[in-house]
Design an enzyme around this catalytic site. Sequence first.
Site, PDB file in Angstrom:
ATOM      1  N   ILE A   1     -11.420 -91.330  57.717  1.00 17.32           N
ATOM      2  CA  ILE A   1     -10.785 -90.564  58.810  1.00 17.32           C
ATOM      3  C   ILE A   1     -10.242 -89.233  58.279  1.00 17.32           C
ATOM      4  O   ILE A   1     -10.039 -88.279  59.020  1.00 17.32           O
ATOM      5  CB  ILE A   1      -9.629 -91.373  59.472  1.00 17.32           C
ATOM      6  CG1 ILE A   1     -10.114 -92.751  59.939  1.00 17.32           C
ATOM      7  CG2 ILE A   1      -9.039 -90.608  60.638  1.00 17.32           C
ATOM      8  CD1 ILE A   1      -9.083 -93.558  60.727  1.00 17.32           C
ATOM      9  N   THR A   2     -10.025 -89.166  56.986  1.00 17.80           N
ATOM     10  CA  THR A   2      -9.430 -87.972  56.379  1.00 17.80           C
ATOM     11  C   THR A   2     -10.258 -86.715  56.697  1.00 17.80           C
ATOM     12  O   THR A   2     -11.483 -86.733  56.629  1.00 17.80           O
ATOM     13  CB  THR A   2      -9.340 -88.165  54.848  1.00 17.80           C
ATOM     14  OG1 THR A   2      -8.554 -89.330  54.586  1.00 17.80           O
ATOM     15  CG2 THR A   2      -8.699 -86.963  54.163  1.00 17.80           C
TER      16      THR A   2
ATOM     17  N   HIS B   1     -17.037 -82.818  63.380  1.00 17.22           N
ATOM     18  CA  HIS B   1     -15.705 -82.940  63.980  1.00 17.22           C
ATOM     19  C   HIS B   1     -14.972 -81.636  63.726  1.00 17.22           C
ATOM     20  O   HIS B   1     -14.419 -81.418  62.683  1.00 17.22           O
ATOM     21  CB  HIS B   1     -14.959 -84.107  63.316  1.00 17.22           C
ATOM     22  CG  HIS B   1     -13.578 -84.307  63.854  1.00 17.22           C
ATOM     23  ND1 HIS B   1     -13.329 -84.590  65.164  1.00 17.22           N
ATOM     24  CD2 HIS B   1     -12.372 -84.290  63.242  1.00 17.22           C
ATOM     25  CE1 HIS B   1     -12.029 -84.732  65.343  1.00 17.22           C
ATOM     26  NE2 HIS B   1     -11.420 -84.550  64.195  1.00 17.22           N
TER      27      HIS B   1
ATOM     28  N   ARG C   1     -11.388 -88.368  74.031  1.00 19.44           N
ATOM     29  CA  ARG C   1     -10.660 -87.200  74.564  1.00 19.44           C
ATOM     30  C   ARG C   1     -11.419 -86.624  75.761  1.00 19.44           C
ATOM     31  O   ARG C   1     -10.840 -86.333  76.807  1.00 19.44           O
ATOM     32  CB  ARG C   1     -10.503 -86.136  73.465  1.00 19.44           C
ATOM     33  CG  ARG C   1      -9.472 -86.550  72.443  1.00 19.44           C
ATOM     34  CD  ARG C   1      -9.289 -85.527  71.337  1.00 19.44           C
ATOM     35  NE  ARG C   1      -8.158 -85.943  70.504  1.00 19.44           N
ATOM     36  CZ  ARG C   1      -8.022 -85.650  69.213  1.00 19.44           C
ATOM     37  NH1 ARG C   1      -8.938 -84.934  68.581  1.00 19.44           N
ATOM     38  NH2 ARG C   1      -6.965 -86.062  68.547  1.00 19.44           N
TER      39      ARG C   1
ATOM     40  N   ILE D   1      -1.416 -92.618  60.680  1.00 18.06           N
ATOM     41  CA  ILE D   1      -2.593 -93.377  61.164  1.00 18.06           C
ATOM     42  C   ILE D   1      -2.649 -94.735  60.460  1.00 18.06           C
ATOM     43  O   ILE D   1      -2.913 -95.753  61.099  1.00 18.06           O
ATOM     44  CB  ILE D   1      -3.910 -92.596  60.933  1.00 18.06           C
ATOM     45  CG1 ILE D   1      -3.856 -91.228  61.622  1.00 18.06           C
ATOM     46  CG2 ILE D   1      -5.101 -93.390  61.474  1.00 18.06           C
ATOM     47  CD1 ILE D   1      -5.101 -90.367  61.435  1.00 18.06           C
ATOM     48  N   GLY D   2      -2.376 -94.747  59.150  1.00 23.44           N
ATOM     49  CA  GLY D   2      -2.451 -96.002  58.394  1.00 23.44           C
ATOM     50  C   GLY D   2      -1.544 -97.080  58.981  1.00 23.44           C
ATOM     51  O   GLY D   2      -1.956 -98.229  59.167  1.00 23.44           O
TER      52      GLY D   2
ATOM     53  N   ASN E   1      -7.685 -82.602  49.860  1.00 23.16           N
ATOM     54  CA  ASN E   1      -8.196 -83.924  50.223  1.00 23.16           C
ATOM     55  C   ASN E   1      -9.430 -84.339  49.422  1.00 23.16           C
ATOM     56  O   ASN E   1      -9.708 -85.531  49.290  1.00 23.16           O
ATOM     57  CB  ASN E   1      -8.438 -83.994  51.740  1.00 23.16           C
ATOM     58  CG  ASN E   1      -7.115 -84.076  52.494  1.00 23.16           C
ATOM     59  OD1 ASN E   1      -6.061 -84.267  51.884  1.00 23.16           O
ATOM     60  ND2 ASN E   1      -7.152 -83.936  53.807  1.00 23.16           N
TER      61      ASN E   1
HETATM   62  P1  A3D Z   1      -0.022 -88.820  56.967  1.00 26.34           P
HETATM   63  O1  A3D Z   1       0.932 -89.456  57.904  1.00 26.34           O
HETATM   64  O2  A3D Z   1       0.454 -87.657  56.156  1.00 26.34           O
HETATM   65  O3  A3D Z   1      -0.583 -89.961  55.992  1.00 26.34           O
HETATM   66  C1  A3D Z   1      -1.387 -89.669  54.908  1.00 26.34           C
HETATM   67  C2  A3D Z   1      -0.941 -90.594  53.778  1.00 26.34           C
HETATM   68  O4  A3D Z   1      -1.843 -90.417  52.683  1.00 26.34           O
HETATM   69  C3  A3D Z   1       0.465 -90.302  53.244  1.00 26.34           C
HETATM   70  O5  A3D Z   1       1.263 -91.464  53.400  1.00 26.34           O
HETATM   71  C4  A3D Z   1       0.247 -89.961  51.789  1.00 26.34           C
HETATM   72  O6  A3D Z   1       1.270 -90.440  50.923  1.00 26.34           O
HETATM   73  C5  A3D Z   1      -1.070 -90.645  51.517  1.00 26.34           C
HETATM   74  N1  A3D Z   1      -1.778 -90.134  50.342  1.00 26.34           N
HETATM   75  C6  A3D Z   1      -1.846 -88.880  49.875  1.00 26.34           C
HETATM   76  N2  A3D Z   1      -2.594 -88.856  48.748  1.00 26.34           N
HETATM   77  C7  A3D Z   1      -3.008 -90.121  48.533  1.00 26.34           C
HETATM   78  C8  A3D Z   1      -3.804 -90.742  47.527  1.00 26.34           C
HETATM   79  N3  A3D Z   1      -4.325 -90.038  46.531  1.00 26.34           N
HETATM   80  N4  A3D Z   1      -4.032 -92.055  47.612  1.00 26.34           N
HETATM   81  C9  A3D Z   1      -3.485 -92.795  48.629  1.00 26.34           C
HETATM   82  N5  A3D Z   1      -2.728 -92.277  49.597  1.00 26.34           N
HETATM   83  C10 A3D Z   1      -2.494 -90.949  49.541  1.00 26.34           C
HETATM   84  O7  A3D Z   1      -1.356 -88.339  57.757  1.00 26.34           O
HETATM   85  P2  A3D Z   1      -2.058 -89.025  59.022  1.00 26.34           P
HETATM   86  O8  A3D Z   1      -2.085 -90.490  58.825  1.00 26.34           O
HETATM   87  O9  A3D Z   1      -1.497 -88.439  60.256  1.00 26.34           O
HETATM   88  O10 A3D Z   1      -3.538 -88.409  58.859  1.00 26.34           O
HETATM   89  C11 A3D Z   1      -4.351 -88.791  57.783  1.00 26.34           C
HETATM   90  C12 A3D Z   1      -5.639 -87.956  57.735  1.00 26.34           C
HETATM   91  O11 A3D Z   1      -6.407 -88.183  58.915  1.00 26.34           O
HETATM   92  C13 A3D Z   1      -5.440 -86.436  57.653  1.00 26.34           C
HETATM   93  O12 A3D Z   1      -6.360 -85.879  56.741  1.00 26.34           O
HETATM   94  C14 A3D Z   1      -5.752 -85.981  59.073  1.00 26.34           C
HETATM   95  O13 A3D Z   1      -6.191 -84.640  59.116  1.00 26.34           O
HETATM   96  C15 A3D Z   1      -6.856 -86.934  59.419  1.00 26.34           C
HETATM   97  N6  A3D Z   1      -7.146 -87.070  60.859  1.00 26.34           N
HETATM   98  C16 A3D Z   1      -8.447 -87.163  61.216  1.00 26.34           C
HETATM   99  C17 A3D Z   1      -8.795 -87.315  62.542  1.00 26.34           C
HETATM  100  C18 A3D Z   1     -10.241 -87.407  62.923  1.00 26.34           C
HETATM  101  O14 A3D Z   1     -10.538 -87.529  64.085  1.00 26.34           O
HETATM  102  C19 A3D Z   1     -11.276 -87.334  61.905  1.00 26.34           C
HETATM  103  C20 A3D Z   1      -7.793 -87.375  63.514  1.00 26.34           C
HETATM  104  C21 A3D Z   1      -6.466 -87.289  63.124  1.00 26.34           C
HETATM  105  C22 A3D Z   1      -6.140 -87.138  61.778  1.00 26.34           C
END
Ligand code: A3D
Length: 320
Positions: A119-120, A176, A152, A14-15, A96
């Site tokens: 978003i986490t 959520h 969605r 996502i980032g 988290n």
């Molecule tokens: P991902 O691609 O794994 O990215 C997460 C990043 O966080 C990784 O690059 C990690 O290295 C980094 N990270 C871990 N610990 C730390 C820390 N202490 N400080 C800084 N960075 C760190 O995951 P993603 O991008 O697919 O998803 C991120 C989050 O969003 C997850 O918790 C998902 O469950 C959540 N999410 C929420 C929604 C909502 O609608 C709320 C939808 C989709 C995903």
Amino acid sequence: MARKKIALIGAGMIGGTLAHLAAKKEMGDIVLFDIAEGMPQGKALDLAQCGPIEGFDASIKGTNDYADIAGADVVIVTAGVPRKPGMSRDDLVGINLKVMKAVGEGIRIHCPDAFVICITNPLDAMVWALREFSGLPHNKVVGMAGVLDSARFATFLAWEFGVSVKDVNAFVLGGHGDTMVPVTNYTTVSGIPVDDLVKMGKSSKEKIDEIVKRTRAGGGEIVGLLKTGSAYYAPATSAIAMAEAYLGDQKRILPCAVYVEGKYGLDGLYVGVPTVIGANGAEEVIEIDLEGEAKQNFQVSVDAVKELLVACKQIDESLA
Ligand code: A3D
């Protein structure tokens, strides 16, 4: 006027997508922070090289140092771990929560005036934790979930009615999770409530119930297909819409996880409700009259969020 600064904490799926969207839209200069060494720097370099092709002016910096987020106007937090098949969002609490502690401190020290979008997952608990650890005012820390859940719901409804997604205005309340509450009598197609469209024979109650079920499980459906992580394009797009509403003082009414006190019968809980987003962050919670099934379902959702918060607070105490 100086360019705005957007800090993205977590440079994963996502980032990275957030950084691309923010750069394409020239929302400001971007700092991509992650604990993984090299990865945010690599993504930032790759994204910067899109600039000459796409024609955007934005500096994109990857970093492992919180000092680089200093003075950010908007912070979007995706740091942590996503779900794998078979995991619920709630399974992520322990890991988290620790991440939110580190991120909250980083924000408190380096950009206490920012508007923060979490978003986490599990979202409603993590946005509470991020607010606690950052110490920012409640109106400046919100969670993204409702915009995505509504998108969605709107997508599935547009497919069902065979109409443009642009004409569907979907309304989803609550936490959520599987207990979120898509509200059909507030969901419209060009102003016509979905319930009325069913009465006109454009769909059936059974089909709409199926769509509500699919919306609730919408994240899990994608996790099951991807197998290695969760959705990222639409989550990023949703958070960008919230950031734009803040930066542009747009006064958009968006479903966000915000701190609700004195409305919907709540006395201080982060949960998804329609909220005016403008230059003061979450400026106003819009309270609608919930009746019947929607009222009951909202209560179930609120109870689920409260239960998750209890677990979260217990873990937090054990960490202290
Ligand atoms: P991902 O691609 O794994 O990215 C997460 C990043 O966080 C990784 O690059 C990690 O290295 C980094 N990270 C871990 N610990 C730390 C820390 N202490 N400080 C800084 N960075 C760190 O995951 P993603 O991008 O697919 O998803 C991120 C989050 O969003 C997850 O918790 C998902 O469950 C959540 N999410 C929420 C929604 C909502 O609608 C709320 C939808 C989709 C995903």
